[in-house]
Design a protein around this motif. Structure first.
Motif, PDB file in Angstrom:
ATOM      1  N   LEU A   1       0.837  -1.189   0.000  1.00 34.32           N
ATOM      2  CA  LEU A   1       0.000   0.000   0.000  1.00 34.32           C
ATOM      3  C   LEU A   1       0.875   1.244   0.000  1.00 34.32           C
ATOM      4  N   LEU A   2       0.399   2.274  -0.687  1.00 33.58           N
ATOM      5  CA  LEU A   2       1.092   3.561  -0.776  1.00 33.58           C
ATOM      6  C   LEU A   2       0.244   4.606  -0.065  1.00 33.58           C
ATOM      7  N   PHE A   3       0.857   5.308   0.882  1.00 33.03           N
ATOM      8  CA  PHE A   3       0.129   6.282   1.692  1.00 33.03           C
ATOM      9  C   PHE A   3       0.656   7.693   1.470  1.00 33.03           C
ATOM     10  N   THR A   4      -0.233   8.664   1.677  1.00 38.47           N
ATOM     11  CA  THR A   4       0.160  10.058   1.489  1.00 38.47           C
ATOM     12  C   THR A   4       0.864  10.642   2.712  1.00 38.47           C
ATOM     13  N   CYS A   5       0.688  10.022   3.886  1.00 43.73           N
ATOM     14  CA  CYS A   5       1.346  10.507   5.099  1.00 43.73           C
ATOM     15  C   CYS A   5       1.375   9.399   6.143  1.00 43.73           C
ATOM     16  N   GLU A   6       2.179   9.577   7.171  1.00 47.81           N
ATOM     17  CA  GLU A   6       2.337   8.570   8.209  1.00 47.81           C
ATOM     18  C   GLU A   6       1.040   8.318   8.964  1.00 47.81           C
ATOM     19  N   GLU A   7       0.284   9.358   9.237  1.00 43.38           N
ATOM     20  CA  GLU A   7      -0.966   9.202   9.967  1.00 43.38           C
ATOM     21  C   GLU A   7      -1.936   8.309   9.203  1.00 43.38           C
ATOM     22  N   GLU A   8      -2.010   8.475   7.896  1.00 43.89           N
ATOM     23  CA  GLU A   8      -2.885   7.617   7.093  1.00 43.89           C
ATOM     24  C   GLU A   8      -2.452   6.155   7.213  1.00 43.89           C
ATOM     25  N   ARG A   9      -1.151   5.907   7.188  1.00 45.96           N
ATOM     26  CA  ARG A   9      -0.635   4.538   7.305  1.00 45.96           C
ATOM     27  C   ARG A   9      -1.071   3.884   8.620  1.00 45.96           C
ATOM     28  N   LEU A  10      -0.970   4.621   9.706  1.00 41.45           N
ATOM     29  CA  LEU A  10      -1.320   4.079  11.013  1.00 41.45           C
ATOM     30  C   LEU A  10      -2.824   3.851  11.144  1.00 41.45           C
ATOM     31  N   LEU A  11      -3.617   4.788  10.650  1.00 39.22           N
ATOM     32  CA  LEU A  11      -5.070   4.661  10.744  1.00 39.22           C
ATOM     33  C   LEU A  11      -5.599   3.502   9.900  1.00 39.22           C
ATOM     34  N   ALA A  12      -4.939   3.211   8.791  1.00 40.47           N
ATOM     35  CA  ALA A  12      -5.411   2.162   7.888  1.00 40.47           C
ATOM     36  C   ALA A  12      -5.382   0.783   8.525  1.00 40.47           C
ATOM     37  N   ARG A  13      -4.612   0.615   9.579  1.00 42.74           N
ATOM     38  CA  ARG A  13      -4.498  -0.691  10.241  1.00 42.74           C
ATOM     39  C   ARG A  13      -5.689  -1.022  11.133  1.00 42.74           C
ATOM     40  N   LYS A  14      -6.525  -0.032  11.433  1.00 38.51           N
ATOM     41  CA  LYS A  14      -7.520  -0.201  12.494  1.00 38.51           C
ATOM     42  C   LYS A  14      -8.863  -0.808  12.090  1.00 38.51           C
ATOM     43  N   PRO A  15      -9.476  -0.409  10.968  1.00 39.72           N
ATOM     44  CA  PRO A  15     -10.897  -0.776  10.799  1.00 39.72           C
ATOM     45  C   PRO A  15     -11.183  -2.183  10.299  1.00 39.72           C
ATOM     46  N   PHE A  16     -10.245  -2.819   9.538  1.00 39.16           N
ATOM     47  CA  PHE A  16     -10.585  -4.076   8.880  1.00 39.16           C
ATOM     48  C   PHE A  16      -9.543  -5.162   9.130  1.00 39.16           C
ATOM     49  N   HIS A  17     -10.030  -6.413   9.162  1.00 40.11           N
ATOM     50  CA  HIS A  17      -9.163  -7.581   9.295  1.00 40.11           C
ATOM     51  C   HIS A  17      -9.752  -8.705   8.446  1.00 40.11           C
ATOM     52  N   PRO A  18      -8.930  -9.560   7.816  1.00 35.96           N
ATOM     53  CA  PRO A  18      -7.472  -9.617   7.891  1.00 35.96           C
ATOM     54  C   PRO A  18      -6.810  -8.484   7.093  1.00 35.96           C
TER      55      PRO A  18
END
Length: 403
Positions: free
Chosen positions: A165-182
């Motif tokens: 995955l390619l993110f526009t900023c560090e905060e986006e990268r961290l938030l992306a880990r939270k809502p969905f699994h796997p």
């Protein structure tokens, strides 16, 4: 590096949609300057004005007419062409274009291995679409359930199958880990998103803007430039502005306020305008010029004292970065994913996306000295150059992705 060839896959490149398609144009045109071939396939009509006038190669396969963005031509086109590229970048999630790329790679895996020496790499750039906000926001309960089911059935495969995955900023990268699994992408790369340096100030910019805001000339003002939408916190901004103005202990003269952007004809937009029109004092201080472009837009940036956006969610905020590039401090909420860069660069003030948080933002700005504001203006430009310039974008892509 000049031999690299990238295909961007996006549902639509219609500039009216802003967001994703604007980011694609920024990335593609920036990398083309380095001799890297960038092409786009999208689901727009080939005769659309923005298609025929595009500066890079754009394959418009036809307009889709359904909420998923399905078009029967996309998957066959991808199967026939992806082997011509070194990298395939999927822009956005939850639409057919991301699923089509996944299916094309799966179907072509054996054929590519047998017929071609090179295997293109595919990355997904979610553009904030994995933000937990969209699963928690009031009024989105049914959409949140839909997204969860779609994730379980389709989207987790799209995300986890590619190179990363390619993110526009560090905060986006961290938030992306939270809502969905796997959720286990092969890599998570922060590539940023640059914004071209603004055109140099020219006097016609003043006329173009002030013609849209009669009575604002020679008055200091704060600028909000975004969609007039509940997510953007326009109601918070107007209520905070009114409370500060009505506070008898406030001895500071409030700057005027410009609320610029599309959405004034929506139910929410009409409600915001009525809030102002029902108050005689607000009517004299708050302006709704509509959507601004060209000289009018840059005139708005160059003449404002600061930029303000108390949004409830913002993955990047191109207008924020444009303000920084024009040496304007920014007053934003901590729900805008580049807020950490703003704080670290001392390029503005950040607070909660609440009424009290917005009041605090405005008061902090008004309480600052002229010298403090002048220093912050210089820091705003420095923050732009080091974090959000085209040069920074190119460096991130060439060192992190195109290797």
């Amino acid at each position: 590096m000049t031999s690299k060839k990238i295909l961007h896959v996006v549902s639509s490149m219609d500039p009216v949609l802003g967001g994703v398609c604007k980011a694609v144009r920024i990335i593609a045109t920036s990398l083309i300057q380095q001799g890297i071939v960038n092409e786009v396939v999208c689901l727009d009509h080939p005769n659309d004005d923005f298609v025929t006038k595009e500066t890079f190669k754009l394959y418009a396969l036809g307009k889709h007419n359904n909420p998923w963005g399905y078009h029967p031509k996309l998957l066959p086109w991808l199967q026939d062409h992806i082997h011509n590229y070194d990298y395939v970048i999927v822009h956005g999630l939850w639409l057919y274009n991301s699923f089509a790329v996944y299916k094309a790679f799966k179907r072509n895996q054996r054929a590519l291995g047998l017929k071609h020496q090179k295997h293109p790499k595919y990355y997904v750039m979610p553009h904030g679409m994995l933000d937990p906000y969209f699963q928690k926001a009031s009024g989105r309960r049914l959409k949140a359930i839909r997204n969860w089911l779609y994730w379980k059935g389709i989207e987790n495969k799209v995300v986890n199958y590619g190179e990363g995955l390619l993110f526009t900023c560090e905060e986006e990268r961290l938030l992306a880990r939270k809502p969905f699994h796997p959720y286990h992408p092969k890599s998570e790369l922060v590539v940023g998103l640059g914004v071209e340096a603004p055109p140099m100030y020219q006097p016609p910019m003043d006329a173009a803007f002030f013609n849209k805001c009669q009575g604002l000339e020679k008055r200091p003002y704060l600028l909000f430039l975004s969609r007039i939408h509940e997510k953007k916190g326009v109601d918070l901004l107007l209520e905070a502005y009114k409370k500060i103005r009505d506070n008898p202990s406030n001895n500071t003269i409030l700057p005027a306020l410009v609320i610029a952007g599309p959405g004034g004809d929506s139910e929410y937009g009409k409600k915001m305008m009525k809030f102002v029109s029902d108050d005689e004092k607000l009517k004299d201080s708050i302006f709704f010029p509509g959507m601004l472009a060209g000289d009018a837009k840059w005139g708005a940036f160059y003449n404002c004292v600061a930029f303000v956006l108390p949004s409830h969610q913002e993955n990047f905020g191109i207008a924020i970065v444009e303000a920084l590039a024009c040496k304007k401090p920014v007053l934003i909420s901590n729900q805008i994913n580049i807020w950490k860069e703003i704080v670290e660069g001392k390029a503005g003030f950040v607070n909660d996306d609440t009424l009290n948080g917005t009041i605090t933002l405005l008061n902090r700005w008004m309480d600052g000295s002229f010298n403090d504001k002048s220093v912050m203006a210089q820091q705003a430009e420095h923050c732009y150059k080091t974090c959000f310039s085209i040069e920074a974008l190119i460096d991130n892509w060439t060192t992190k992705v195109l290797t």
